[in-house]
Write a protein that holds these residues in place. Structure first.
Motif, short mmCIF file in Angstrom:
data_model
loop_
_atom_site.label_atom_id
_atom_site.label_comp_id
_atom_site.label_asym_id
_atom_site.label_seq_id
_atom_site.Cartn_x
_atom_site.Cartn_y
_atom_site.Cartn_z
N ALA A 1 7.08 2.74 6.06
CA ALA A 1 8.23 3.20 5.48
C ALA A 1 8.23 4.53 4.69
O ALA A 1 6.92 4.92 4.06
N LEU A 2 9.37 5.31 4.71
CA LEU A 2 9.26 6.79 4.39
C LEU A 2 10.32 7.01 3.45
O LEU A 2 11.65 6.65 3.85
N ILE A 3 10.29 7.63 2.05
CA ILE A 3 11.51 7.86 1.36
C ILE A 3 11.17 9.20 0.78
O ILE A 3 9.95 9.63 0.42
N GLY A 4 11.99 10.11 0.76
CA GLY A 4 11.92 11.49 0.22
C GLY A 4 12.77 11.63 -0.80
O GLY A 4 13.13 10.92 -1.64
N VAL A 56 -0.19 -3.50 -5.98
CA VAL A 56 -0.15 -2.39 -5.17
C VAL A 56 -1.12 -1.48 -5.31
O VAL A 56 -1.60 -1.21 -6.32
N ARG A 57 -1.56 -0.81 -4.11
CA ARG A 57 -2.57 0.05 -4.21
C ARG A 57 -1.93 1.54 -4.04
O ARG A 57 -1.59 1.89 -3.11
N PRO A 58 -2.42 2.35 -5.13
CA PRO A 58 -1.78 3.76 -5.02
C PRO A 58 -2.65 4.77 -4.59
O PRO A 58 -4.05 4.45 -4.37
N LEU A 98 -2.30 2.01 5.06
CA LEU A 98 -1.19 2.42 3.90
C LEU A 98 0.36 2.01 4.72
O LEU A 98 0.17 2.24 6.15
N ASN A 99 1.30 1.51 4.00
CA ASN A 99 2.54 1.24 4.80
C ASN A 99 3.71 1.68 4.16
O ASN A 99 4.75 1.27 4.43
N ALA A 100 3.65 2.30 3.36
CA ALA A 100 4.63 3.18 2.71
C ALA A 100 4.29 4.41 1.90
O ALA A 100 3.37 4.68 1.31
N SER A 104 0.91 -1.08 -0.01
CA SER A 104 -0.02 -0.06 -0.08
C SER A 104 0.99 1.30 0.03
O SER A 104 1.07 1.81 0.90
N VAL A 105 1.25 1.51 -1.22
CA VAL A 105 2.25 2.60 -1.35
C VAL A 105 1.73 3.97 -1.89
O VAL A 105 1.21 3.83 -3.16
#
Length: 334
Positions: free
Chosen positions: A277-280, A219-221, A247-249, A189-190
């Motif tokens: 999880a988190l990305i910038g 993947v669920r947008p 959601l998990n990302a 779930s990104v």
């Protein structure tokens, strides 16, 4: 009645501006020289005609070798001063061998604002070139600069292709890499916090997210929008949690927005990266200061500045471009 624009490429004259605006040449001259009062309607017609024809007043031969390069930043002044990007960019401009020999005249302009006095200065023989940073709107400004013979480069892909030379990072590939990493870690779930869709960086990073998600099974947008600021990241993260509590990302299109998202996740008692999880994107100084450290996509801001300066001083063709690669910097958040 106003006359249609000419179909050839020669420089327009004051008389043609007057015909296009439906006024006398003397009236057009008074408007453009601010030498006498005219009605607001007449002034608006003349200034619009000058923009549409890309007319530039030529009071004297254009200066050469002024030793000055103008950097015009289209951004909210408060956001500009809170962001490390401009400082890193200016350092990159100075890093260029050619840039070290020149003075930089920096102007901050609200997004999509038109400043006739600034345009007259840029076109008036005072600078060796102009670097445009941020969403500068339609092509009126670049047409005026080209008509005046002033070299111009956009930092960032222009919204209309082949209108101006540009230097940019590969935002599309960087976003794809970030989302693929989240998927590879088992997240399904990104979501993304996208930047403004009317900016090249915002649009390209969102397109990279969609491309990656489309290629992944199950993947669920989900998309929320911010303006690259920390506060907008907080609000967007709250909206995403309201809409998609499972959601998990999250891929955030800037490190500032990721930092804001991190604060919202903490308020909800969610752990990063265990729960989300988190990305910038950017690898700005804030990415290393976050706790946990922020995994991010690095764009080479200083090299962007250096390459932009070198390209600018070569007086590039309108379609010329330099696109630099990005890469993931892995820390603890994702």
């Amino acid at each position: 009645m106003p006359q249609p624009m000419r179909g050839n490429e020669s420089a327009p004259t004051l008389a043609e501006v007057a015909r296009h605006a439906g006024v006398s040449t003397a009236t057009a001259s008074r408007v453009l020289n601010r030498s006498a009062r005219v009605s607001l309607d007449v002034a608006a017609r003349v200034e619009r005609a000058a923009r549409e024809l890309a007319y530039v007043r030529r009071r004297a031969p254009r200066a050469r070798g002024t030793g000055v390069v103008a950097v015009v930043v289209f951004a909210d002044p408060l956001q500009y001063h809170a962001d490390a990007f401009p400082v890193r960019l200016l350092a990159g401009l100075r890093r260029s061998p050619s840039g070290a020999e020149r003075e930089l005249a920096v102007f901050t302009v609200p997004r999509r604002s038109r400043r006739p006095p600034l345009v007259r200065y840029l076109c008036g023989g005072h600078v060796d070139g102009v670097l445009l940073v941020g969403p500068w709107g339609d092509t009126a400004l670049t047409r005026l600069l080209h008509a005046a013979g002033v070299p111009v480069v956009s930092l960032g892909r222009p919204s209309e292709p082949d209108t101006v030379a540009f230097v940019d990072a590969d935002n599309l590939a960087g976003a794809r890499d970030a989302v693929r990493r989240l998927y590879a870690s088992g997240r399904r779930s990104v979501a993304t916090i996208a930047g403004p869709p009317d900016t090249a960086a915002g649009a390209d990073r969102l397109a990279g997210y969609h491309q990656a998600v489309a290629a992944m099974a199950a993947v669920r947008p989900a998309v929320a929008y911010g303006d690259f600021s920390s506060a907008s990241g907080e609000h967007a993260m709250q909206w995403l949690l309201d809409q998609r509590p499972e959601l998990n990302a999250v891929f955030a299109a800037s490190d500032q927005m990721a930092a804001g998202a991190l604060r919202t996740l903490r308020r909800h008692g969610l752990r990063v990266p265990e729960d989300v999880a988190l990305i910038g994107f950017d690898d700005a100084p804030v990415a290393a200061l976050c706790r946990p450290g922020l995994t991010t996509v690095r764009q080479p801001v200083e090299e962007l500045g250096s390459r932009a300066m070198e390209l600018l001083l070569r007086n590039p063709a309108r379609g010329e471009s330099v696109v630099l690669p990005t890469w993931l910097v892995v820390r603890a958040s994702g």
